[in-house]
Design a protein around this motif. Sequence first.
Motif, mmCIF file in Angstrom:
data_model
loop_
_atom_site.group_PDB
_atom_site.id
_atom_site.type_symbol
_atom_site.label_atom_id
_atom_site.label_comp_id
_atom_site.label_asym_id
_atom_site.label_seq_id
_atom_site.Cartn_x
_atom_site.Cartn_y
_atom_site.Cartn_z
ATOM 1 N N UNK A 5 42.537 10.408 69.539
ATOM 2 C CA UNK A 5 42.226 10.419 70.755
ATOM 3 C C UNK A 5 41.149 9.289 70.673
ATOM 4 N N UNK A 6 41.312 8.236 71.509
ATOM 5 C CA UNK A 6 40.219 7.218 71.528
ATOM 6 C C UNK A 6 39.578 6.888 72.817
ATOM 7 N N UNK A 7 38.318 7.417 73.096
ATOM 8 C CA UNK A 7 37.906 7.566 74.405
ATOM 9 C C UNK A 7 37.502 5.985 74.873
ATOM 10 N N UNK A 104 39.966 27.411 77.492
ATOM 11 C CA UNK A 104 39.120 27.226 76.105
ATOM 12 C C UNK A 104 39.841 26.381 75.288
ATOM 13 N N UNK A 105 41.266 26.115 74.958
ATOM 14 C CA UNK A 105 41.789 24.946 74.221
ATOM 15 C C UNK A 105 41.753 23.615 74.728
ATOM 16 N N UNK A 106 41.261 23.599 76.109
ATOM 17 C CA UNK A 106 41.118 22.271 76.859
ATOM 18 C C UNK A 106 39.672 21.880 76.733
ATOM 19 N N UNK A 107 38.893 22.876 76.284
ATOM 20 C CA UNK A 107 37.435 22.575 76.271
ATOM 21 C C UNK A 107 36.817 21.931 74.963
ATOM 22 N N UNK A 108 36.482 20.683 74.784
ATOM 23 C CA UNK A 108 36.051 20.259 73.684
ATOM 24 C C UNK A 108 34.876 21.112 72.807
ATOM 25 N N UNK A 109 34.304 21.952 73.539
ATOM 26 C CA UNK A 109 33.016 22.566 72.804
ATOM 27 C C UNK A 109 33.895 23.487 71.857
ATOM 28 N N UNK A 110 35.122 23.931 72.155
ATOM 29 C CA UNK A 110 35.740 24.806 71.202
ATOM 30 C C UNK A 110 36.413 24.578 70.121
ATOM 31 N N UNK A 111 36.690 23.081 70.185
ATOM 32 C CA UNK A 111 37.508 22.408 69.042
ATOM 33 C C UNK A 111 38.086 21.105 69.624
ATOM 34 N N UNK A 112 38.712 20.578 68.883
ATOM 35 C CA UNK A 112 39.304 19.112 68.988
ATOM 36 C C UNK A 112 40.068 19.210 70.131
ATOM 37 N N UNK A 135 51.126 15.267 81.355
ATOM 38 C CA UNK A 135 50.227 15.691 80.228
ATOM 39 C C UNK A 135 50.976 15.340 78.808
ATOM 40 N N UNK A 136 49.971 14.969 78.009
ATOM 41 C CA UNK A 136 50.374 14.309 76.508
ATOM 42 C C UNK A 136 49.438 15.455 75.728
ATOM 43 N N UNK A 137 49.941 16.260 74.738
ATOM 44 C CA UNK A 137 49.267 16.861 73.788
ATOM 45 C C UNK A 137 49.626 16.398 72.529
ATOM 46 N N UNK A 138 48.709 15.650 72.164
ATOM 47 C CA UNK A 138 49.034 14.959 70.930
ATOM 48 C C UNK A 138 48.998 15.542 69.649
ATOM 49 N N UNK A 139 48.506 16.773 69.593
ATOM 50 C CA UNK A 139 48.666 17.465 68.697
ATOM 51 C C UNK A 139 49.514 18.646 68.417
#
Length: 163
Positions: A5-7, A104-112, A135-139
Amino acid sequence: MNSKLLFLAAIPCLIAPAHADAVLRIHDGKEWKELDQAAWDKLPRAELIGKARDGTEKRFSGVPMVEILKFAGAPLGDALRGGEMNRVVLFTAADNYQTVYSLAELDPSFGKQNIILADQVDGKPLDEFEGSRMVVAGDDLRHSRWIRQVKQIILTRATPPAP
């Protein structure tokens, strides 16, 4: 799948989506909000490199899901704890296909966090089949949650049925 993921910071969208008039409806648990094209263009963007359904590597561009959740007023970071942990995000497509993610899985404070709401692929607007946003879920190893033609997002709670 080990996508990246590139910001891109707050770079305005140089290529308008195929459906520039599309308004995304978001329910925050209390009321509907509308994310129109002007508001969309002001959000930070990111790129995600991942494999499309046909197995080819593609560069998807759009808005990180955490930015959509901020727009909706979702509890994120330190505010996402305790009674807020049963929150889920329900996505609905134009054909009424639905998929869900935990907040939680969409919140970066919980993980990548490696999920975006894309409006471009390989530098071009999404086509008619994909719609204005997807929606694109890269992982994700399967594409079942790569929902296309997203028309609405609902922030709600996962509640068990009454006994």
